[in-house]
Design a protein around this motif. Structure first.
Motif, PDB file in Angstrom:
ATOM      1  N   SER A  85       0.977  -1.551   0.072  1.00  0.00           N
ATOM      2  CA  SER A  85       0.007  -0.125   0.051  1.00  0.00           C
ATOM      3  C   SER A  85       0.775   1.171  -0.284  1.00  0.00           C
ATOM      4  CB  SER A  85      -1.210  -0.088   1.407  1.00  0.00           C
ATOM      5  OG  SER A  85      -1.663  -1.050   0.800  1.00  0.00           O
ATOM      6  N   ILE A  86       2.305   1.651   0.629  1.00  0.00           N
ATOM      7  CA  ILE A  86       2.165   2.249   1.065  1.00  0.00           C
ATOM      8  C   ILE A  86       3.261   2.380  -0.145  1.00  0.00           C
ATOM      9  CG2 ILE A  86       4.918   3.384   2.055  1.00  0.00           C
ATOM     10  CD1 ILE A  86       4.151   1.745   4.448  1.00  0.00           C
ATOM     11  N   LEU A  87       3.547   1.343  -0.958  1.00  0.00           N
ATOM     12  CA  LEU A  87       4.195   1.551  -2.965  1.00  0.00           C
ATOM     13  C   LEU A  87       3.065   2.321  -3.689  1.00  0.00           C
ATOM     14  CD1 LEU A  87       6.296  -1.590  -3.075  1.00  0.00           C
ATOM     15  CD2 LEU A  87       6.953   0.609  -2.901  1.00  0.00           C
ATOM     16  N   TYR A  88       2.187   1.873  -3.401  1.00  0.00           N
ATOM     17  CA  TYR A  88       0.811   2.311  -4.129  1.00  0.00           C
ATOM     18  C   TYR A  88       0.790   3.677  -3.641  1.00  0.00           C
ATOM     19  CZ  TYR A  88      -0.347  -1.766  -6.914  1.00  0.00           C
ATOM     20  OH  TYR A  88      -0.513  -3.041  -8.014  1.00  0.00           O
ATOM     21  N   LEU A  89       0.750   4.088  -2.811  1.00  0.00           N
ATOM     22  CA  LEU A  89       0.691   5.593  -2.512  1.00  0.00           C
ATOM     23  C   LEU A  89       1.794   6.849  -3.230  1.00  0.00           C
ATOM     24  CD1 LEU A  89       0.043   5.481   1.526  1.00  0.00           C
ATOM     25  CD2 LEU A  89      -1.747   6.314  -0.282  1.00  0.00           C
ATOM     26  N   LEU A  90       3.175   6.006  -2.629  1.00  0.00           N
ATOM     27  CA  LEU A  90       4.289   6.828  -3.542  1.00  0.00           C
ATOM     28  C   LEU A  90       4.086   6.623  -4.932  1.00  0.00           C
ATOM     29  CD1 LEU A  90       7.065   6.019  -0.668  1.00  0.00           C
ATOM     30  CD2 LEU A  90       5.443   7.409  -1.070  1.00  0.00           C
ATOM     31  N   GLU A  91       3.162   5.749  -6.006  1.00  0.00           N
ATOM     32  CA  GLU A  91       3.031   5.899  -7.027  1.00  0.00           C
ATOM     33  C   GLU A  91       3.201   7.478  -7.931  1.00  0.00           C
ATOM     34  OE1 GLU A  91       1.334   3.990 -10.786  1.00  0.00           O
ATOM     35  OE2 GLU A  91       0.281   4.106  -8.845  1.00  0.00           O
ATOM     36  N   GLY A  92       3.879   8.136  -8.094  1.00  0.00           N
ATOM     37  CA  GLY A  92       3.853   9.331  -8.227  1.00  0.00           C
ATOM     38  C   GLY A  92       3.972  10.747  -7.679  1.00  0.00           C
ATOM     39  N   HIS A  93       3.689  10.290  -6.579  1.00  0.00           N
ATOM     40  CA  HIS A  93       4.353  11.254  -4.843  1.00  0.00           C
ATOM     41  C   HIS A  93       4.914  11.503  -4.262  1.00  0.00           C
ATOM     42  CE1 HIS A  93       0.235  12.115  -6.091  1.00  0.00           C
ATOM     43  NE2 HIS A  93       0.114  10.419  -6.279  1.00  0.00           N
ATOM     44  N   GLU A  94       5.310  12.051  -3.897  1.00  0.00           N
ATOM     45  CA  GLU A  94       6.561  12.414  -2.685  1.00  0.00           C
ATOM     46  C   GLU A  94       5.738  12.447  -0.921  1.00  0.00           C
ATOM     47  OE1 GLU A  94      11.093  14.083  -2.282  1.00  0.00           O
ATOM     48  OE2 GLU A  94       9.667  15.702  -2.550  1.00  0.00           O
ATOM     49  N   LEU A  95       6.107  11.658   0.080  1.00  0.00           N
ATOM     50  CA  LEU A  95       4.729  11.147   0.671  1.00  0.00           C
ATOM     51  C   LEU A  95       5.818  12.116   2.024  1.00  0.00           C
ATOM     52  CD1 LEU A  95       2.316   9.749   0.130  1.00  0.00           C
ATOM     53  CD2 LEU A  95       2.225  12.184  -0.519  1.00  0.00           C
ATOM     54  N   CYS A  96       5.548  12.394   2.993  1.00  0.00           N
ATOM     55  CA  CYS A  96       5.816  12.478   4.290  1.00  0.00           C
ATOM     56  C   CYS A  96       5.615  11.357   5.090  1.00  0.00           C
ATOM     57  CB  CYS A  96       5.893  13.908   5.411  1.00  0.00           C
ATOM     58  SG  CYS A  96       4.559  14.257   5.220  1.00  0.00           S
ATOM     59  N   THR A  97       6.188  11.164   5.632  1.00  0.00           N
ATOM     60  CA  THR A  97       5.521  10.097   7.086  1.00  0.00           C
ATOM     61  C   THR A  97       4.166  10.181   8.130  1.00  0.00           C
ATOM     62  OG1 THR A  97       8.332   9.263   7.803  1.00  0.00           O
ATOM     63  CG2 THR A  97       6.441   8.181   8.904  1.00  0.00           C
ATOM     64  N   GLN A  98       4.325  11.599   8.136  1.00  0.00           N
ATOM     65  CA  GLN A  98       2.795  11.404   8.362  1.00  0.00           C
ATOM     66  C   GLN A  98       1.793  11.594   7.950  1.00  0.00           C
ATOM     67  OE1 GLN A  98       2.039  15.482  10.166  1.00  0.00           O
ATOM     68  NE2 GLN A  98      -0.038  15.448  11.165  1.00  0.00           N
ATOM     69  N   ARG A  99       1.843  11.610   6.452  1.00  0.00           N
ATOM     70  CA  ARG A  99       1.058  11.763   5.473  1.00  0.00           C
ATOM     71  C   ARG A  99       0.342  10.005   5.198  1.00  0.00           C
ATOM     72  NH1 ARG A  99      -1.398  14.577   1.071  1.00  0.00           N
ATOM     73  NH2 ARG A  99      -3.177  13.029   0.056  1.00  0.00           N
ATOM     74  N   ILE A 100       2.130   9.657   4.724  1.00  0.00           N
ATOM     75  CA  ILE A 100       1.308   8.422   4.891  1.00  0.00           C
ATOM     76  C   ILE A 100       0.356   7.366   5.600  1.00  0.00           C
ATOM     77  CG2 ILE A 100       2.846   5.366   4.781  1.00  0.00           C
ATOM     78  CD1 ILE A 100       5.053   7.278   3.449  1.00  0.00           C
ATOM     79  N   GLN A 101       0.687   7.905   7.234  1.00  0.00           N
ATOM     80  CA  GLN A 101       0.220   7.414   8.787  1.00  0.00           C
ATOM     81  C   GLN A 101      -1.239   7.512   8.408  1.00  0.00           C
ATOM     82  OE1 GLN A 101       1.728   9.183  11.971  1.00  0.00           O
ATOM     83  NE2 GLN A 101       0.501   8.636  13.148  1.00  0.00           N
TER      84      GLN A 101
END
Length: 113
Positions: A44-60
């Motif tokens: 899921s984290i990998l899919y969230l990062l597709e085309g995005h740069e995200l901080c830990t809090q946003r992933i959380q």
């Protein structure tokens, strides 16, 4: 008996045939990669990062998981060299090392059908 041996070589391949296997270090890296993506949270984290740069809090927030849980999974993904991080102020941002990784996963899934 010689005829049987010749037939066996035709079926099983010649003993002179050369195979090109990856070295042990490469195989271990690939095992680590598959272990890393064999978890629903990490995938899921990998899919969230597709085309995005995200901080830990946003992933959380997106995955509704605790900070220690997300940090644990990010560490595993980083060790497997699937993601990289950049510190910006107090935040650490994560992105895919290879932007086409998710596309590759999707293609594997399509070919499976």
């Amino acid at each position: 008996m010689t005829e049987d041996r010749n037939n066996s070589n035709k079926i099983c391949g010649s003993s002179d045939e050369k195979f090109h296997l990856p070295d042990d270090d490469t195989l271990e890296e690939q095992v680590d990669l598959f272990k890393a993506i064999a978890d629903p949270t990490r995938l899921s984290i990998l899919y969230l990062l597709e085309g995005h740069e995200l901080c830990t809090q946003r992933i959380q927030t997106e995955l509704d998981k605790s900070q220690p849980t997300i940090s644990h999974h990010l560490k595993i993904l980083k060790k497997a060299k699937l993601i990289k991080s950049t510190k910006k102020g107090v935040w650490i941002y994560y992105k895919l090392r290879n932007p086409k990784f998710i596309e590759t996963l999707k293609n594997i899934q399509k070919n499976k059908r």
